[in-house]
Design a protein around this motif. Structure first.
Motif, PDB file in Angstrom:
ATOM      1  N   ALA A  69     -64.711  29.740   8.975  1.00 59.10           N
ATOM      2  CA  ALA A  69     -63.302  29.382   9.171  1.00 59.10           C
ATOM      3  C   ALA A  69     -63.019  28.001   8.582  1.00 59.10           C
ATOM      4  O   ALA A  69     -62.000  27.794   7.918  1.00 59.10           O
ATOM      5  CB  ALA A  69     -62.964  29.411  10.660  1.00 59.10           C
ATOM      6  N   GLU A  70     -63.949  27.070   8.805  1.00 56.08           N
ATOM      7  CA  GLU A  70     -63.772  25.714   8.267  1.00 56.08           C
ATOM      8  C   GLU A  70     -63.777  25.744   6.742  1.00 56.08           C
ATOM      9  O   GLU A  70     -62.970  25.076   6.094  1.00 56.08           O
ATOM     10  CB  GLU A  70     -64.899  24.805   8.793  1.00 56.08           C
ATOM     11  N   ARG A  71     -64.690  26.547   6.161  1.00 55.33           N
ATOM     12  CA  ARG A  71     -64.750  26.657   4.703  1.00 55.33           C
ATOM     13  C   ARG A  71     -63.442  27.231   4.150  1.00 55.33           C
ATOM     14  O   ARG A  71     -62.905  26.739   3.147  1.00 55.33           O
ATOM     15  CB  ARG A  71     -65.935  27.528   4.283  1.00 55.33           C
ATOM     16  N   GLU A  72     -62.913  28.261   4.823  1.00 55.32           N
ATOM     17  CA  GLU A  72     -61.658  28.854   4.371  1.00 55.32           C
ATOM     18  C   GLU A  72     -60.523  27.842   4.456  1.00 55.32           C
ATOM     19  O   GLU A  72     -59.678  27.777   3.560  1.00 55.32           O
ATOM     20  CB  GLU A  72     -61.345  30.101   5.204  1.00 55.32           C
ATOM     21  N   MET A  73     -60.518  27.032   5.517  1.00 55.17           N
ATOM     22  CA  MET A  73     -59.484  26.011   5.671  1.00 55.17           C
ATOM     23  C   MET A  73     -59.615  24.972   4.540  1.00 55.17           C
ATOM     24  O   MET A  73     -58.619  24.592   3.919  1.00 55.17           O
ATOM     25  CB  MET A  73     -59.628  25.321   7.034  1.00 55.17           C
ATOM     26  N   ILE A  74     -60.850  24.559   4.263  1.00 56.26           N
ATOM     27  CA  ILE A  74     -61.086  23.567   3.200  1.00 56.26           C
ATOM     28  C   ILE A  74     -60.684  24.149   1.847  1.00 56.26           C
ATOM     29  O   ILE A  74     -60.063  23.465   1.028  1.00 56.26           O
ATOM     30  CB  ILE A  74     -62.567  23.114   3.206  1.00 56.26           C
ATOM     31  N   GLU A  75     -61.021  25.418   1.609  1.00 60.79           N
ATOM     32  CA  GLU A  75     -60.631  26.054   0.345  1.00 60.79           C
ATOM     33  C   GLU A  75     -59.118  26.103   0.208  1.00 60.79           C
ATOM     34  O   GLU A  75     -58.572  25.893  -0.876  1.00 60.79           O
ATOM     35  CB  GLU A  75     -61.238  27.462   0.247  1.00 60.79           C
ATOM     36  N   GLY A  76     -58.428  26.376   1.333  1.00 58.36           N
ATOM     37  CA  GLY A  76     -56.955  26.379   1.319  1.00 58.36           C
ATOM     38  C   GLY A  76     -56.417  25.006   0.978  1.00 58.36           C
ATOM     39  O   GLY A  76     -55.490  24.869   0.160  1.00 58.36           O
ATOM     40  N   LYS A  77     -57.007  23.968   1.588  1.00 56.52           N
ATOM     41  CA  LYS A  77     -56.568  22.600   1.291  1.00 56.52           C
ATOM     42  C   LYS A  77     -56.839  22.262  -0.170  1.00 56.52           C
ATOM     43  O   LYS A  77     -56.004  21.622  -0.822  1.00 56.52           O
ATOM     44  CB  LYS A  77     -57.285  21.596   2.210  1.00 56.52           C
ATOM     45  N   CYS A  78     -58.008  22.684  -0.679  1.00 54.63           N
ATOM     46  CA  CYS A  78     -58.353  22.430  -2.088  1.00 54.63           C
ATOM     47  C   CYS A  78     -57.329  23.092  -3.004  1.00 54.63           C
ATOM     48  O   CYS A  78     -56.885  22.486  -3.981  1.00 54.63           O
ATOM     49  CB  CYS A  78     -59.753  22.945  -2.404  1.00 54.63           C
ATOM     50  N   SER A  79     -56.979  24.316  -2.686  1.00 53.83           N
ATOM     51  CA  SER A  79     -56.001  25.044  -3.501  1.00 53.83           C
ATOM     52  C   SER A  79     -54.662  24.310  -3.502  1.00 53.83           C
ATOM     53  O   SER A  79     -54.042  24.131  -4.561  1.00 53.83           O
ATOM     54  CB  SER A  79     -55.833  26.461  -2.949  1.00 53.83           C
ATOM     55  N   THR A  80     -54.235  23.860  -2.309  1.00 54.62           N
ATOM     56  CA  THR A  80     -52.984  23.109  -2.211  1.00 54.62           C
ATOM     57  C   THR A  80     -53.066  21.822  -3.032  1.00 54.62           C
ATOM     58  O   THR A  80     -52.131  21.482  -3.761  1.00 54.62           O
ATOM     59  CB  THR A  80     -52.687  22.774  -0.729  1.00 54.62           C
ATOM     60  N   LEU A  81     -54.194  21.113  -2.907  1.00 52.06           N
ATOM     61  CA  LEU A  81     -54.360  19.861  -3.654  1.00 52.06           C
ATOM     62  C   LEU A  81     -54.372  20.113  -5.164  1.00 52.06           C
ATOM     63  O   LEU A  81     -53.802  19.326  -5.934  1.00 52.06           O
ATOM     64  CB  LEU A  81     -55.647  19.152  -3.227  1.00 52.06           C
ATOM     65  N   GLU A  82     -55.010  21.214  -5.588  1.00 55.54           N
ATOM     66  CA  GLU A  82     -55.023  21.538  -7.019  1.00 55.54           C
ATOM     67  C   GLU A  82     -53.611  21.782  -7.528  1.00 55.54           C
ATOM     68  O   GLU A  82     -53.246  21.329  -8.621  1.00 55.54           O
ATOM     69  CB  GLU A  82     -55.910  22.765  -7.275  1.00 55.54           C
ATOM     70  N   LYS A  83     -52.795  22.490  -6.722  1.00 57.29           N
ATOM     71  CA  LYS A  83     -51.400  22.727  -7.114  1.00 57.29           C
ATOM     72  C   LYS A  83     -50.646  21.403  -7.194  1.00 57.29           C
ATOM     73  O   LYS A  83     -49.872  21.174  -8.132  1.00 57.29           O
ATOM     74  CB  LYS A  83     -50.714  23.663  -6.115  1.00 57.29           C
ATOM     75  N   GLU A  84     -50.871  20.524  -6.195  1.00 59.71           N
ATOM     76  CA  GLU A  84     -50.196  19.229  -6.206  1.00 59.71           C
ATOM     77  C   GLU A  84     -50.615  18.405  -7.424  1.00 59.71           C
ATOM     78  O   GLU A  84     -49.786  17.742  -8.052  1.00 59.71           O
ATOM     79  CB  GLU A  84     -50.497  18.463  -4.912  1.00 59.71           C
ATOM     80  N   VAL A  85     -51.917  18.445  -7.762  1.00 58.20           N
ATOM     81  CA  VAL A  85     -52.409  17.718  -8.943  1.00 58.20           C
ATOM     82  C   VAL A  85     -51.738  18.260 -10.201  1.00 58.20           C
ATOM     83  O   VAL A  85     -51.293  17.492 -11.068  1.00 58.20           O
ATOM     84  CB  VAL A  85     -53.954  17.811  -9.038  1.00 58.20           C
ATOM     85  N   ASP A  86     -51.634  19.589 -10.309  1.00 57.25           N
ATOM     86  CA  ASP A  86     -50.977  20.198 -11.474  1.00 57.25           C
ATOM     87  C   ASP A  86     -49.514  19.751 -11.561  1.00 57.25           C
ATOM     88  O   ASP A  86     -49.017  19.430 -12.645  1.00 57.25           O
ATOM     89  CB  ASP A  86     -51.063  21.723 -11.416  1.00 57.25           C
ATOM     90  N   GLU A  87     -48.827  19.734 -10.400  1.00 57.73           N
ATOM     91  CA  GLU A  87     -47.427  19.283 -10.387  1.00 57.73           C
ATOM     92  C   GLU A  87     -47.337  17.820 -10.819  1.00 57.73           C
ATOM     93  O   GLU A  87     -46.451  17.451 -11.610  1.00 57.73           O
ATOM     94  CB  GLU A  87     -46.830  19.445  -8.979  1.00 57.73           C
ATOM     95  N   LEU A  88     -48.263  16.994 -10.295  1.00 59.94           N
ATOM     96  CA  LEU A  88     -48.246  15.572 -10.665  1.00 59.94           C
ATOM     97  C   LEU A  88     -48.541  15.379 -12.155  1.00 59.94           C
ATOM     98  O   LEU A  88     -47.930  14.517 -12.802  1.00 59.94           O
ATOM     99  CB  LEU A  88     -49.251  14.788  -9.810  1.00 59.94           C
ATOM    100  N   LYS A  89     -49.433  16.199 -12.703  1.00 65.91           N
ATOM    101  CA  LYS A  89     -49.719  16.124 -14.138  1.00 65.91           C
ATOM    102  C   LYS A  89     -48.471  16.471 -14.942  1.00 65.91           C
ATOM    103  O   LYS A  89     -48.170  15.816 -15.944  1.00 65.91           O
ATOM    104  CB  LYS A  89     -50.866  17.068 -14.516  1.00 65.91           C
ATOM    105  N   MET A  90     -47.755  17.521 -14.491  1.00 67.82           N
ATOM    106  CA  MET A  90     -46.540  17.931 -15.191  1.00 67.82           C
ATOM    107  C   MET A  90     -45.494  16.814 -15.110  1.00 67.82           C
ATOM    108  O   MET A  90     -44.873  16.462 -16.120  1.00 67.82           O
ATOM    109  CB  MET A  90     -45.989  19.219 -14.562  1.00 67.82           C
ATOM    110  N   ILE A  91     -45.343  16.232 -13.918  1.00 72.71           N
ATOM    111  CA  ILE A  91     -44.388  15.124 -13.751  1.00 72.71           C
ATOM    112  C   ILE A  91     -44.796  13.949 -14.630  1.00 72.71           C
ATOM    113  O   ILE A  91     -43.951  13.322 -15.280  1.00 72.71           O
ATOM    114  CB  ILE A  91     -44.313  14.706 -12.262  1.00 72.71           C
ATOM    115  N   HIS A  92     -46.100  13.667 -14.685  1.00 70.73           N
ATOM    116  CA  HIS A  92     -46.605  12.568 -15.516  1.00 70.73           C
ATOM    117  C   HIS A  92     -46.269  12.824 -16.991  1.00 70.73           C
ATOM    118  O   HIS A  92     -45.810  11.916 -17.700  1.00 70.73           O
ATOM    119  CB  HIS A  92     -48.116  12.433 -15.324  1.00 70.73           C
TER     120      HIS A  92
END
Length: 142
Positions: A69-92
């Motif tokens: 369960a913890e791994r799945e939660m961490i993977e979910g957070k990683c996925s969210t962070l990857e999306k945020e990084v992609d958005e920030l790259k696009m904004i940059h």
């Protein structure tokens, strides 16, 4: 029926052999009883060990579920962070494009200001020359 004879004649070889066999049977029964007691204790020890192993297994399974369960939660957070990084790259990237466009506009405006300043200087010089000419003309006409 004849009554059992209670006096055993140990001089008789059959009686002696029977008594020895009887003693051997009793000794064997006693030994088996001791072995049976030891085996019962061993069985109880093994049951206790089994119970302990089952508790450990259950604990490990619960820990595994928790870790999954913890791994799945961490993977979910990683996925969210990857999306945020992609958005920030696009904004940059968009910001860099905007900065380049603004720099180009600044250069164009700077050139325009320089050109206007030169035109103004030229016009001022013409105006000053005209004023000087007019003053000279007025002085001459006086």
């Amino acid at each position: 029926s004849t009554p059992l004879k209670m006096d055993v004649d140990y001089a008789n070889p059959l009686h002696k052999q029977f008594a020895e066999l009887w003693n051997a049977v009793e000794n064997e029964k006693s030994a088996l009883s001791g072995k049976e007691k030891i085996q019962k204790e061993e069985i109880e020890t093994l049951k206790a060990k089994c119970d302990e192993m089952q508790r450990k297994l259950k604990t490990e399974e619960e820990m595994k579920k928790s870790l999954v369960a913890e791994r799945e939660m961490i993977e979910g957070k990683c996925s969210t962070l990857e999306k945020e990084v992609d958005e920030l790259k696009m904004i940059h990237t968009q910001d860099e494009s905007s900065i380049k466009a603004l720099e180009g506009e600044y250069v164009r405006l700077r050139e325009m200001v320089t050109s206007l300043e030169m035109d103004l200087k030229t016009e001022r010089t013409k105006f000053e020359n005209k004023c000087t000419d007019l003053q000279e003309e007025m002085t001459r006409s006086d």
